[in-house]
Write an enzyme that holds these catalytic residues in place. Structure first.
Site, PDB file in Angstrom:
ATOM      1  CD  GLN A  87      -1.203  -0.371   3.683  1.00 44.69           C
ATOM      2  OE1 GLN A  87      -1.505   0.536   4.461  1.00 44.69           O
ATOM      3  NE2 GLN A  87      -1.695  -1.606   3.785  1.00 44.69           N
ATOM      4  CG  HIS A  89      -0.774   5.611   3.547  1.00 43.62           C
ATOM      5  ND1 HIS A  89      -1.847   4.762   3.538  1.00 43.62           N
ATOM      6  CD2 HIS A  89       0.171   5.010   4.311  1.00 43.62           C
ATOM      7  CE1 HIS A  89      -1.580   3.700   4.270  1.00 43.62           C
ATOM      8  NE2 HIS A  89      -0.353   3.820   4.745  1.00 43.62           N
ATOM      9  CD  GLU A 124       1.702   3.422   7.764  1.00 38.89           C
ATOM     10  OE1 GLU A 124       0.501   3.756   7.791  1.00 38.89           O
ATOM     11  OE2 GLU A 124       2.077   2.280   7.458  1.00 38.89           O
ATOM     12  CG  HIS A 245       4.175   1.077   3.490  1.00 37.47           C
ATOM     13  ND1 HIS A 245       3.612   2.156   2.847  1.00 37.47           N
ATOM     14  CD2 HIS A 245       3.345   0.792   4.526  1.00 37.47           C
ATOM     15  CE1 HIS A 245       2.508   2.518   3.471  1.00 37.47           C
ATOM     16  NE2 HIS A 245       2.318   1.696   4.495  1.00 37.47           N
ATOM     17  NE  ARG A 264      -6.371  -2.433   1.630  1.00 45.11           N
ATOM     18  CZ  ARG A 264      -7.266  -1.551   2.038  1.00 45.11           C
ATOM     19  NH1 ARG A 264      -7.956  -0.844   1.154  1.00 45.11           N
ATOM     20  NH2 ARG A 264      -7.480  -1.369   3.340  1.00 45.11           N
TER      21      ARG A 264
END
Length: 382
Positions: A87, A89, A124, A245, A264
């Site tokens: 995935q 972001h 993240e 990642h 994804r």
């Protein structure tokens, strides 16, 4: 004020049946336990001692203790026994545009084919708690990837040809694999499963593992284009917007901006929008974004990330209290021992068992940690 937080583990299929239970010192439940969320995210807010969820507690009482908005971050325990989906972001700008577009189109926010469930980005950071934490992060340097694919022989020829083109970009190759390259991907997987390589033995072993769980999934070939990373305990992996990642195996503390926007790229039965993934993807290859903590002294280590949504500290108290100044609401999560966490204003400590957490309100001014063990402290960044 210190507010104890509790939550139940989420039972995603990739979760470990043992890692979170072992951390908490209890018998396994027999179910996959993938994540425990600590925060006010509406998807699974923590519970407070009076029976309210944390989002409701903040809405009713947060302003009086210096919290005037939802938390900008979400803290988790994460325990992977098998691969999560590949995935990436979106950036804040991309998330705002995508969310507005899908809202205007009338796509329900809980629809399976919805991509943008909010208008926020989702950088993240994961820090390894297990002795090893394996992940895929970022795109490998193109020359190395060409060596890997060319070594697979005739079965990988279509992929090798695309990678050899003078103007080849990894984002374009990924888009092809996920949209029109399913047949070629199966041939590459077969070649990798049967292949040998001194330089890329670990990558070929990973293909065999992934093919057992996701037979023929084009995302397995996407994984072959990515950096395979093994974190040691205490090392972190920071994933900014656009970086591809997937976490593979291990126990960690994860801290992210409060968002549910995920694009994804395989290894999942969920919706894959190849075109939208490619549109947000950072196509530049490079080294994986591993972060080693910066020692601040007195048992405090900082994980430096270039964003304002969150900051993370690991605290191991010694003979004198370890003190961290607050610049917003913080969550303290114990990962070992029996640390005592107190606010600098009230000085009333909470003794935390591993897996236990408390919200420390901003009016405390700072956090003081004594006792034994380790605490991870999350708060807004600067």
């Amino acid at each position: 004020m210190l507010i104890p937080l509790a939550n139940d583990p989420r039972d995603y299929a990739w979760g470990s049946t043992t890692l979170i239970a072992a951390l908490e010192g209890r018998e396994p439940s027999g179910r996959a336990e993938a994540e425990v969320w600590f925060g006010d995210h509406p998807g699974d807010p923590s519970e407070t001692p009076d029976g309210r969820t944390l989002d409701r507690w903040i809405a009713a009482d947060g302003r009086s203790v210096g919290i005037d908005a939802p938390l900008p971050y979400l803290l988790k325990l994460l325990a992977a026994a098998s691969a999560l989906s590949i995935q990436a972001h979106p950036s804040k700008t991309q998330a705002e545009a995508g969310f507005a577009r899908e809202e205007a189109a009338g796509i329900p926010r809980d629809a399976a084919d919805r991509t943008y469930r909010d208008d926020n980005h989702k950088p993240e950071l994961v820090v390894a708690l297990s002795e090893e934490f394996r992940a895929l992060a970022g795109l490998r340097e193109l020359a190395a990837t060409r060596r890997l694919v060319e070594g697979l022989g005739p079965g990988a020829a279509p992929l090798a040809k695309r990678l050899a083109e003078p103007d080849a970009t990894l984002s374009a190759v990924i888009g092809w694999l996920l949209s029109d390259g399913a047949d070629a991907a199966r041939d590459v997987i077969a070649a990798a499963v049967a292949g040998t390589s001194d330089e890329f033995a670990a990558e070929l072993d990973l293909v065999r593992t992934l093919d057992a769980g996701f037979p023929g999934d084009p995302g397995i070939v996407v994984a072959l284009l990515m950096n395979l990373v093994t974190l040691r305990r205490g090392e972190g992996l920071f994933v900014p917007a656009g970086v591809l990642h997937a976490y593979l195996e291990g126990l960690g503390v994860e801290l992210m901006a409060a968002s549910d926007n995920v694009l994804r790229g395989g290894l999942t039965p969920k919706h894959v929008d190849a075109a939208e993934l490619v549109s947000v993807l950072d196509p530049e290859p490079g080294l994986p974004p591993v972060i080693r903590p910066r020692d601040l002294g007195d048992g405090i280590r900082a994980y430096d990330v270039p964003i304002a949504d969150f900051a993370l500290y690991a605290v191991t108290p010694g003979a004198t209290p370890a003190r961290v100044a607050l610049h917003g609401p913080a969550i303290a999560l114990a990962t070992s021992g029996a640390p005592e966490v107190a606010g600098e204003a009230s000085l009333t400590p909470a003794v935390l068992a591993p897996g236990g957490a408390v919200l420390v309100t901003p009016d405390e001014g700072g956090v003081r940690v004594t006792g034994t063990g380790e605490v991870f402290l999350a708060q807004p960044g600067r």
